[in-house]
Structures are given as C-alpha cells and as structure tokens.
Design an enzyme around this catalytic site. Structure first.
Site, short mmCIF file in Angstrom:
data_model
loop_
_atom_site.label_atom_id
_atom_site.label_comp_id
_atom_site.label_asym_id
_atom_site.label_seq_id
_atom_site.Cartn_x
_atom_site.Cartn_y
_atom_site.Cartn_z
N ASP A 138 14.37 -0.16 -5.82
CA ASP A 138 15.17 -1.01 -6.69
C ASP A 138 16.64 -0.84 -6.34
O ASP A 138 17.17 0.28 -6.35
CB ASP A 138 14.93 -0.66 -8.16
CG ASP A 138 15.38 -1.77 -9.09
OD1 ASP A 138 15.56 -2.91 -8.61
OD2 ASP A 138 15.56 -1.51 -10.29
N HIS A 145 26.96 -6.22 -13.23
CA HIS A 145 26.07 -5.31 -13.95
C HIS A 145 26.53 -3.87 -13.77
O HIS A 145 26.60 -3.09 -14.74
CB HIS A 145 24.63 -5.49 -13.45
CG HIS A 145 23.66 -4.48 -14.00
ND1 HIS A 145 23.26 -4.49 -15.33
CD2 HIS A 145 23.02 -3.45 -13.42
CE1 HIS A 145 22.40 -3.49 -15.52
NE2 HIS A 145 22.23 -2.84 -14.38
N GLU A 210 15.59 -5.95 -17.56
CA GLU A 210 16.53 -6.18 -16.47
C GLU A 210 16.04 -7.40 -15.70
O GLU A 210 14.93 -7.41 -15.16
CB GLU A 210 16.65 -4.95 -15.55
CG GLU A 210 17.38 -3.80 -16.27
CD GLU A 210 17.89 -2.70 -15.35
OE1 GLU A 210 17.36 -2.55 -14.23
OE2 GLU A 210 18.83 -1.99 -15.76
N GLU A 212 15.74 -9.46 -12.70
CA GLU A 212 15.89 -9.19 -11.26
C GLU A 212 15.04 -10.17 -10.46
O GLU A 212 14.16 -10.84 -11.00
CB GLU A 212 15.44 -7.75 -10.92
CG GLU A 212 16.14 -6.67 -11.72
CD GLU A 212 15.99 -5.28 -11.10
OE1 GLU A 212 15.64 -5.18 -9.91
OE2 GLU A 212 16.23 -4.31 -11.83
N ASP A 244 12.59 -5.40 -14.73
CA ASP A 244 12.60 -3.94 -14.65
C ASP A 244 12.90 -3.38 -16.04
O ASP A 244 14.04 -3.05 -16.36
CB ASP A 244 13.67 -3.50 -13.63
CG ASP A 244 13.77 -1.99 -13.51
OD1 ASP A 244 12.80 -1.30 -13.85
OD2 ASP A 244 14.84 -1.52 -13.08
N ARG A 248 17.02 2.66 -22.35
CA ARG A 248 18.41 3.09 -22.14
C ARG A 248 18.69 4.48 -22.71
O ARG A 248 19.54 5.20 -22.16
CB ARG A 248 19.37 2.08 -22.78
CG ARG A 248 19.27 0.68 -22.24
CD ARG A 248 19.61 0.61 -20.76
NE ARG A 248 19.47 -0.76 -20.27
CZ ARG A 248 19.35 -1.06 -18.99
NH1 ARG A 248 19.34 -0.10 -18.06
NH2 ARG A 248 19.23 -2.31 -18.60
N GLN A 251 17.30 6.87 -20.29
CA GLN A 251 18.11 6.77 -19.07
C GLN A 251 19.43 7.55 -19.22
O GLN A 251 19.83 8.28 -18.31
CB GLN A 251 18.41 5.30 -18.77
CG GLN A 251 19.17 5.05 -17.48
CD GLN A 251 19.43 3.56 -17.24
OE1 GLN A 251 18.99 2.71 -18.00
NE2 GLN A 251 20.15 3.25 -16.18
N LYS A 264 12.44 4.14 -16.31
CA LYS A 264 12.18 2.91 -15.57
C LYS A 264 10.73 2.78 -15.12
O LYS A 264 10.30 1.68 -14.78
CB LYS A 264 13.05 2.88 -14.30
CG LYS A 264 14.54 2.96 -14.55
CD LYS A 264 15.09 1.61 -14.86
CE LYS A 264 16.61 1.62 -14.82
NZ LYS A 264 17.14 0.28 -15.01
N THR A 268 6.89 -2.42 -14.83
CA THR A 268 7.72 -3.40 -14.13
C THR A 268 6.86 -4.65 -14.00
O THR A 268 5.71 -4.55 -13.57
CB THR A 268 8.11 -2.90 -12.72
OG1 THR A 268 8.73 -1.62 -12.83
CG2 THR A 268 9.06 -3.87 -12.03
N GLU A 384 24.11 -5.15 -21.93
CA GLU A 384 25.34 -5.88 -21.64
C GLU A 384 25.54 -7.02 -22.64
O GLU A 384 26.64 -7.23 -23.15
CB GLU A 384 25.30 -6.45 -20.22
CG GLU A 384 25.23 -5.39 -19.14
CD GLU A 384 24.89 -6.02 -17.80
OE1 GLU A 384 25.75 -6.71 -17.25
OE2 GLU A 384 23.75 -5.82 -17.33
CA CA Z 1 16.78 -2.21 -12.11
#
Ligand code: CA
Length: 437
Positions: A138, A145, A210, A212, A244, A248, A251, A264, A268, A384
C-alpha cells in the site's frame, strides 16, 4: 505506454443494446476483467469480461473456438478460477484479446451468435477476488492526504521531508482482502485513549475508510532486475477500486516507528472488475508537480510519464447507514475527487518498488494510498472529511457521522468521461461494518 487504437473509437456500436445504456460503466470501449460464477450453483469460478449488463464467460468462449492465435491463448488463460495466468502472458496478449473481443462485439460481427451464447447476466452473478495475490503493497501517493493525516498525528511536522522524494509504501496483508460485498466485524485492538495512562483492548471507536485504487501487476520481473520507468506500465495489468479500512485509534498508538500493522490488516475490499491500462488510455493526463516541489529523481522520471503518466479517474464515496437502508434510501455521497491529483503515478510506484531488485509477480496488488484531492470535500477518509472528528458529516434524514458505526455500508465508485471518448467505469465496491466479536 499504450496509445489510442480502434478499440477506443467512441463511435463503435455493439450488438448488445445494454452496452449503449446511458451511464453504463461497461460499453464496448471498456472490457474489464473479473472472476465470477452464477449465484446459487455449484459451478467453477472463471474469468469474465463485462459488456453492458452481461459477462462474457471466458471459459465458454475459450472452448467455443471463436477466437484464434494470441487472443485464443489469452482467452484460455482467462478461463481459470484466477486471472494470474492471463496476467503473466503480458500486455501484447491482453491487447490481442481486447481487439478480438472488440471486433466480435461490433454490430454486424460474424461471431455475434457464438459470443451471445457465452453471455451470463451480471444480475445473476457473484464475484471472487480476481487473482491469487502473492503480495500487497500500500502506497501513500496523495500529498493532500499525507498532509491532512500528518497534521492530526504530528501537528508540528505534518509532511516528513522524504515525502517529495520517495513514493512511500508499506507491505500489507493479503489474507483479509475481499471482493465487493465483504462484511467484517469491527476490529478490536490496543488503543491509548486521550488522557489515559495505560492502553486497553477495545473495539475500535474510530473506524474509517480509505478511498484508493488497486493496481494489479501483470508480467513480473526477475529478482535483482529493476524495472525502468519507461517499461513500468507494461508490467501493469489494470486498475480496480480499493477500500483500505483503517482503525485510526489503533493506528495512532501503534504506528511509530514501523508504520501501520493491526490498524489496517483486518479487512481490505476491492471491486471485482479490473479495468486495463489500455482501456484507460483516452483518460491519461499530464503528471504535474506543484511549483517549488523538487523534480523526481531520474529513475522516477520519463518524458512519457510527464506527458501522460497520470489518469483522470473520477472517484466517489457513498455511505448508507442502517436507518437509510431500512427506509429504502440509497447511499449519500460524502466525497468526490479524481485520481489525477496523486503525487506519484502508477509507473513511478512500479519503478520505485523494483529499484532495489524486489521481484513483483503476476497478481501482486499495489494500493495507491488514500486519494484525497486538494480541498476537504475531496478527502478520501473520514478522519479528513470530519477534521479528526471535530466536524461531523450531516447525512440526509438528519443523521450524523464522525466515524463508521455498526451496520454502515460504504461504496466506492470510479469512472472516466470526457468529450471525444466513451465513458467507462469501474462498477462498485461495497463493504459493510458488522458489530465487534
Ligand atoms: Ca491506505
């Protein structure tokens, strides 16, 4: 780099009416690949190509004897339960199959009856992960971002100095990659809540998405041999949507010094359809850096990459809460952006991944990283969009969201459109959060 050819002609007419339905993702100019079977039957998974609301069954097509030469070899490779053999054949074979399918699908084609006998309705199909993914990497290719996230984790030092020089990435986990429709329990893990002195193991309270793209590697490279940027795209089979999912709170506590781990790797989700780079050729755009950014090092630079190494893929994220679903409502759009804003291109990711001699293999998957655009409404993650939880999203019907709640479903969509080219799309990528176990 693939250039425009007769398969991209926006005037092409297909004998299948649904290939011309307004807004379809799958006109004759697209022809993406998936692995599918008919729902509710004990039959093998096999490769398929989308056209309109149908799937061309590659196993049926390979045994029908309609194609010949390199296209027939490619169709046979696409007939098995994973697309790795097709990916390994290389770009000339993929291109030969695309051209043969395009010609056989055109109005007046002598192969119409034989091909029509190979069609399976998408409405009655289910999908599998399209390749045996050996390795998943990844990346982190959106500078917007990286800056937005960096502000939350390191307010005094959001963008680390290597960002403009290195396409940053980490090795992810393959076993939890699922195809659209994936539902997974909310992850539990170690977190250190604000003000706490010691961590505790709890269901994540800050579960995020996420937005992606996933890049499937085609032909691999030998260990020790770097792939030059001028050849990098020849090693790319195509692109899918990728969510993804990210915890948080886990993380924030675990990510230093080695990066994401359990925040993570619990799930996925990717879309079933892989759109080939050849199909995306009309939607290339120049790769440009902001003024003041350093030029990429020579191994990450080429005239072709500068002129057209980026892709203008429109991206959208939708959220559907359990209450919205119960009321029969569709998803609410929470983000709109484009892949064109990425700081590193597909070719740069692949060239960088192999610069040390790392060998990529057919079916390997590269994530683009969260594709946030320059403004906050173009952000591809809730952390975000809500500025770290300070500004909840207002949903239709009066609900609010900061992070995902149990039962929430998220959909990613992607498509390309511009004057003078056919609109092509990626289909949808759905995933649902279940309560923690
Ligand atoms: Ca990612």
């Amino acid at each position: 780099m693939t250039f425009l050819n007769e398969t991209h002609d926006p005037q092409l007419r297909c004998w299948l009416p649904s290939a011309h339905a307004p807004g379809t993702d799958f006109p004759i100019q697209n022809l993406p690949f998936a692995v599918f079977r008919r729902q509710g039957r004990s039959e093998p998974w096999r490769g398929g190509v989308a056209i309109g609301d149908q799937i061309i069954d590659m196993a049926a097509l390979a045994s029908a004897g309609v194609l010949s030469g390199e296209a027939q070899v490619a169709a046979q490779a696409a007939a098995s339960d994973k697309l790795n053999a097709l990916m390994a054949l290389g770009h000339k074979a993929w291109s030969a199959l695309r051209l043969a399918l395009s010609r056989a699908l055109r109005e007046g084609a002598p192969q119409q009856a034989a091909l029509a006998a190979c069609l399976v309705p998408q409405a009655g199909a289910e999908y599998d992960v399209p390749a045996r993914i050996g390795d998943y990497t990844d990346f982190y290719t959106s500078v917007h971002h990286a800056t937005n996230i960096g502000k939350q984790f390191r307010p005094d030092n959001p963008l680390l100095p290597n960002y403009h020089w290195v396409p940053i990435g980490y090795h992810g986990r393959v076993s939890s990659i699922g195809v659209s429709g994936q539902a997974f329990p909310r992850p539990k893990g170690q977190t250190l809540p604000p003000g706490a002195q010691t961590p505790s193991v709890v269901p994540s309270k800050r579960l995020d998405i996420e937005l992606e793209l996933g890049i499937f590697v085609g032909e691999g490279n030998a260990q020790g041999d770097a792939v030059p940027i001028t050849e990098a795209e020849q090693h790319v089979f195509g692109i899918c949507l990728l969510n993804d999912w990210s915890a948080r709170d886990i993380q924030a506590w675990e990510y230093q010094p080695l990066g994401p781990f359990l925040s993570k790797n619990f799930a996925t989700t990717i879309s079933p359809w892989i759109v080939t780079l050849e199909a995306l050729a009309p939607h290339r755009v120049a790769f440009a850096r902001s003024e003041g950014d350093p030029a990429p090092l020579p191994y990450l630079d080429s005239p072709a990459n500068r002129a057209g190494g980026a892709f203008d893929i429109q991206l959208q994220v939708g959220l559907r809460t359990p209450r919205m679903a119960a009321a029969g409502q569709g998803d609410a759009s929470i983000c709109r952006t484009s892949y064109r804003h990425a700081h590193w291109t597909v070719a740069q990711m692949l060239a960088h991944h192999t610069v040390n001699g790392c060998n990529l293999q057919p079916g390997d998957l590269l994530g683009s990283g969260t594709l946030s655009g320059p403004t906050l409404d173009q952000a591809g993650a809730l952390i975000e969009l809500t500025t770290g939880g300070k500004n909840p999203l207002q949903l239709p019907g009066g609900e609010q969201r900061v992070y995902l709640e149990d039962g929430d479903a998220v959909v990613l969509r992607g498509w390309c459109e511009k004057p003078g080219a056919a609109r092509i799309g990626f289909g949808e990528c759905w995933g649902t959060v279940l309560p923690a176990r």
